[in-house]
Design an enzyme around this catalytic site. Structure first.
Site, short mmCIF file in Angstrom:
data_model
loop_
_atom_site.label_atom_id
_atom_site.label_comp_id
_atom_site.label_asym_id
_atom_site.label_seq_id
_atom_site.Cartn_x
_atom_site.Cartn_y
_atom_site.Cartn_z
N HIS A 265 -0.52 0.67 7.43
CA HIS A 265 -0.81 -0.68 7.93
C HIS A 265 0.21 -1.69 7.41
O HIS A 265 0.82 -2.44 8.17
CB HIS A 265 -2.23 -1.06 7.50
CG HIS A 265 -2.66 -2.42 7.93
ND1 HIS A 265 -3.50 -2.63 8.99
CD2 HIS A 265 -2.39 -3.66 7.42
CE1 HIS A 265 -3.72 -3.94 9.14
NE2 HIS A 265 -3.06 -4.57 8.18
N GLU A 266 0.40 -1.69 6.09
CA GLU A 266 1.30 -2.68 5.50
C GLU A 266 2.76 -2.43 5.91
O GLU A 266 3.53 -3.37 6.07
CB GLU A 266 1.16 -2.68 3.98
CG GLU A 266 -0.22 -3.10 3.47
CD GLU A 266 -0.70 -4.43 4.02
OE1 GLU A 266 0.14 -5.29 4.36
OE2 GLU A 266 -1.93 -4.61 4.14
N HIS B 199 3.40 -4.21 9.10
CA HIS B 199 3.81 -5.61 8.87
C HIS B 199 5.29 -5.69 8.48
O HIS B 199 6.05 -6.51 8.99
CB HIS B 199 2.97 -6.22 7.74
CG HIS B 199 1.58 -6.54 8.11
ND1 HIS B 199 1.23 -7.31 9.20
CD2 HIS B 199 0.40 -6.21 7.50
CE1 HIS B 199 -0.08 -7.44 9.26
NE2 HIS B 199 -0.61 -6.78 8.25
N HIS C 237 7.64 -4.95 11.32
CA HIS C 237 7.63 -6.10 12.24
C HIS C 237 8.53 -7.20 11.68
O HIS C 237 9.36 -7.78 12.40
CB HIS C 237 6.19 -6.60 12.41
CG HIS C 237 6.00 -7.53 13.57
ND1 HIS C 237 4.77 -8.05 13.89
CD2 HIS C 237 6.87 -8.05 14.47
CE1 HIS C 237 4.89 -8.83 14.94
NE2 HIS C 237 6.15 -8.86 15.31
#
Length: 579
Positions: free
Chosen positions: A369-370, A373, A376
Site C-alpha cells: 500500500h505505502e 503512494h 505515485h
C-alpha cells in the site's frame, strides 16, 4: 526527468542552516513589488521557498516520528512549523493580488516567455476567488494558522509520547504501544487480546476529556474558518479543495448502508467458524483459518510484492526495486516511534515510507500500500514541474489500494489449498471492511459531529462517545457484542485532525478495485490510462483524472460495483467454510 536526491540532511544543524536560508527567501518575498510585471519573479522566489520548506517538513517530522521522545526532534518540528507560518504569512498577499488582476493582464502575462506554464496553476487559485479575503485578512489568518493546529499537536504528543499503555501480563509482560496494539489483537490467546483491548481503550478513556477538548477545538476552528471564508460548511470547504461535490460523500454513506447486511453476514460467518457463543470486538482480527497462519518476513514480502505487481510493467518494477535497495523504508516498530504507516517525501527527496512491520500478512499488504503512494509520488515528480507534481488528496489512495488489490489477485491465483484460499479470501474481505466500511463509518462520524457543531452545539467526551456508540451498533450489527469502552474509538483516530480525509480511502478503494481489474485482465489500454493517471500530478482535477482513467466517481454505481464484489466475496467465503 527529475533527479531525485537520495538523502536529505546529515544532521539537525544542517537542517537549521536551511531554515535560515528559507527565512531569507521569506524576507525577500515580503519586499517584492506586487505588480504584474514582477509576477514571474514572485513565482520563482515562492517556488524556492516552498520547495525548501517542503524538504524541511519531510526531514523534521520524519525524524520526530523515528522517536517522538527525543526533544531535539520535537523542537525541530516546531521550528519548521513556525517557518511554515512565516512563509504562509509572507505569501498571504498573493491570492488576493492575483484575483485583482484583469483577464487581459493575465493573458498578456501568459504570452511572455514560457509563462503559459502558470495558467492551470493560476486557474486553480482563481477558483477560490469567492472565498478569498483581503490581503490583510488573509495575512491575519496565516499568522494564526499555527494556533489552529494545536489540537492535532496535542493529540500527537499525548498519544505517542506521553501515554503509557502498560504491559500485557498475559503475554510475558510485553510493552503495549500504539504501534504494536494490532499485533496483540491477532494473538490466539483470548486473554492477550482482551487485556490489550481493555488496556488500550482503558488508558484512552482516562484522558477522554483532554481528547474531547482537542477534537472539539479542531472541529470548531475548522467551522469558524469555513464561515469566515464564506463556505456553506466545513465539509464543503474541504471537498472544494479537490473539486469534489458533496454528493460523492453522501452517496458513499448511502451505498454502504445498503450493503451493511453483507457486512453483518460476514460477522455471523466468523462467529460460527470460530465456534463462539459470543463474539467481541477484540476477536475481529483473529485468524479465521487456524490451519494456515503464514508468516511473511520483510524479505519474503519484497519478493511477493515485486512478483505480484508485474502487471504494472518492467519500469515500474525497476523503480520499486530501487526503493527497496535505497532504503526508502523505516521497517520495524520501536518504542517512541509513531504508530501506523505512511509514505512521505518532498519534490527534492525520495518518497520515504514509515512502517511498523511485524512479519504478518497485514504488514505485507501495508507495505504494498505505502509503496503505491511512493510510486505515485515518484512518477508525479518525474513527469511534472514543481507546480504540478503534487497529486490531490482525493486520488491519493487509489495507487496504494491498486497495489494491494493487484498483489491480492496474484496470491489468490497461486493458492495451494483450501485453507490458504480461506485465509486470503478473509484478508480480502477485511481489506474491504478496513478501507471501505470502517473509513465510511469514520466519515459518517465526521459528518455528524461537524453538523452538530455547525448547529451551535458544544461537544464533550460524552457526546463524541454517544455518536461513536451509535455508529458501532449500526456497523457491527447483532453478531458482535456491544462494548461501552469501544465507544472511545473516536479518541484514537489521528485522521479526524486531517479534516474530511477518511472518506477518500473508501472512494479510492472502489476506484482502484475497478481500475486494477482491467489491468490484471491484460487490457493494455487500461494499463496505459492508469500509468498516465500516475504521471498526471495535479494538471487535472481528481474527478476528471479518474474519469480519464476509466471510472466516474460521481456515478453511485461506481461504488455499488465495488460493494457487489464484497458481497460476492462473503458468499464465496461462506461456500468455502461449508464445503
Amino acid at each position: 526527468m527529475v533527479i531525485i536526491k537520495k538523502k536529505i540532511y546529515k544532521n539537525v544543524d544542517e537542517a537549521r542552516a536551511e531554515i535560515k536560508l528559507c527565512d531569507e527567501y521569506v524576507e525577500r518575498l515580503t519586499k517584492e513589488e506586487k505588480s504584474v510585471k514582477n509576477l514571474r519573479n514572485i513565482m520563482e522566489l515562492s517556488e524556492k521557498a516552498n520547495r525548501l520548506a517542503e524538504k524541511l517538513y519531510t526531514y523534521a517530522y520524519m525524524k520526530r516520528d523515528e522517536d517522538s521522545r527525543i526533544s531535539e526532534f520535537q523542537k525541530l518540528a516546531l521550528e519548521v512549523n513556525s517557518l511554515g507560518t512565516r512563509l504562509s504569512s509572507a505569501m498571504a498577499f498573493f491570492d488576493p493580488f492575483l484575483m485583482e488582476l484583469s483577464n487581459e493582464e493575465l493573458e498578456n502575462f501568459y504570452k511572455e516567455g514560457d509563462n503559459e506554464k502558470y495558467r492551470v496553476h493560476f486557474e486553480n487559485i482563481l477558483r477560490f476567488k469567492p472565498h478569498t479575503l483581503s490581503e490583510s485578512e488573509e495575512e491575519l489568518l496565516a499568522n494564526t494558522s499555527e494556533m489552529v493546529g494545536t489540537g492535532q499537536n496535542s493529540f500527537y504528543m499525548l498519544s505517542y509520547a506521553d501515554l503509557d499503555y502498560g504491559n500485557i501480563e498475559s503475554k510475558n509482560g510485553e510493552k503495549l504501544t500504539a504501534a504494536n496494539f494490532n499485533s496483540f489483537l491477532l494473538d490466539e490467546n483470548e486473554e492477550v487480546r482482551k487485556e490489550a483491548f481493555d488496556k488500550m481503550y482503558g488508558t484512552v478513556s482516562k484522558f477522554k476529556n483532554t481528547y474531547a477538548t482537542t477534537l472539539y477545538s479542531a472541529i470548531k476552528n475548522l467551522t469558524i474558518l469555513a464561515k469566515v471564508k464564506k463556505y456553506p460548511s466545513a465539509r464543503y470547504m474541504e471537498l472544494f479543495q479537490d473539486c469534489v461535490p458533496e454528493t460523492v460523500y453522501d452517496s458513499l454513506i448511502e451505498s454502504i448502508e445498503e450493503y451493511l447486511p453483507s457486512l453483518h453476514k460476514y460477522y455471523g460467518l466468523r462467529k460460527k467458524a470460530l465456534k463462539k457463543d459470543k463474539q467481541y470486538l477484540w476477536d475481529l482480527y483473529l485468524n479465521l483459518e487456524k490451519e494456515f497462519d503464514q508468516k511473511y518476513s520483510y524479505e519474503k514480502a519484497r519478493e511477493l510484492i515485486t512478483e505480484g505487481l508485474k502487471p504494472l510493467g518492467e519500469d515500474y518494477i525497476e523503480v520499486l526495486n530501487r526503493g527497496f535497495e535505497d532504503r526508502w523504508v523505516d521497517v520495524y516498530p520501536r518504542e517512541g516511534k509513531a504508530g501506523g504507516a505512511y509514505s512521505w517525501g518532498s519534490f527534492d527527496t525520495d518518497p520515504y515510507i514509515l512502517m511498523n512491520y511485524t512479519d504478518d500478512l497485514d504488514s505485507m499488504f501495508t507495505l504494498a500500500h505505502e509503496f503505491g503512494h511512493s510510486m505515485h509520488s515518484y512518477y508525479s515528480k518525474s513527469d511534472n514541474d514543481y507546480l504540478y507534481a503534487q497529486y490531490k488528496i482525493f486520488v491519493a489512495e487509489v495507487a496504494s489500494t491498486f497495489n494491494e488489490l493487484t498483489l491480492l489477485d496474484y496470491m489468490l491465483k497461486n493458492v495451494k489449498d483450501k485453507h490458504e484460499k480461506i485465509y486470503i479470501l478473509n484478508h480480502y474481505i477485511n481489506m474491504f471492511i478496513g478501507t471501505v466500511f470502517r473509513q465510511t463509518m469514520f466519515a459518517e462520524f465526521e459528518k455528524n459531529t461537524h453538523l452538530e457543531v455547525e448547529e451551535g452545539n458544544a461537544l464533550t467526551a460524552d457526546d463524541f462517545t454517544r455518536i461513536m456508540q451509535e455508529l458501532n451498533d449500526k456497523y457491527y450489527g447483532e453478531h458482535v457484542e456491544k462494548s461501552e469502552i469501544a465507544s472511545y474509538l473516536w479518541a484514537r483516530i489521528p485522521h479526524f485532525y486531517n479534516n474530511f480525509y477518511v472518506y477518500k480511502y473508501a472512494t479510492s478503494f472502489c476506484a482502484a478495485s475497478f481500475l486494477s481489474s482491467r489491468v490484471i485482465a491484460g487490457d493494455k489500454e487500461a494499463l496505459k490510462s492508469y500509468r498516465n493517471f500516475l504521471k498526471d500530478g495535479c494538471r487535472h482535477q481528481p474527478i476528471e483524472q479518474l474519469r480519464t482513467a476509466g471510472i466516474d466517481m460521481e456515478d453511485k454505481n461506481s461504488i455499488n460495483k465495488a460493494l457487489d464484489v464484497f458481497k460476492g466475496l462473503v458468499d464465496e467465503l461462506e461456500k468455502e467454510l461449508e464445503a
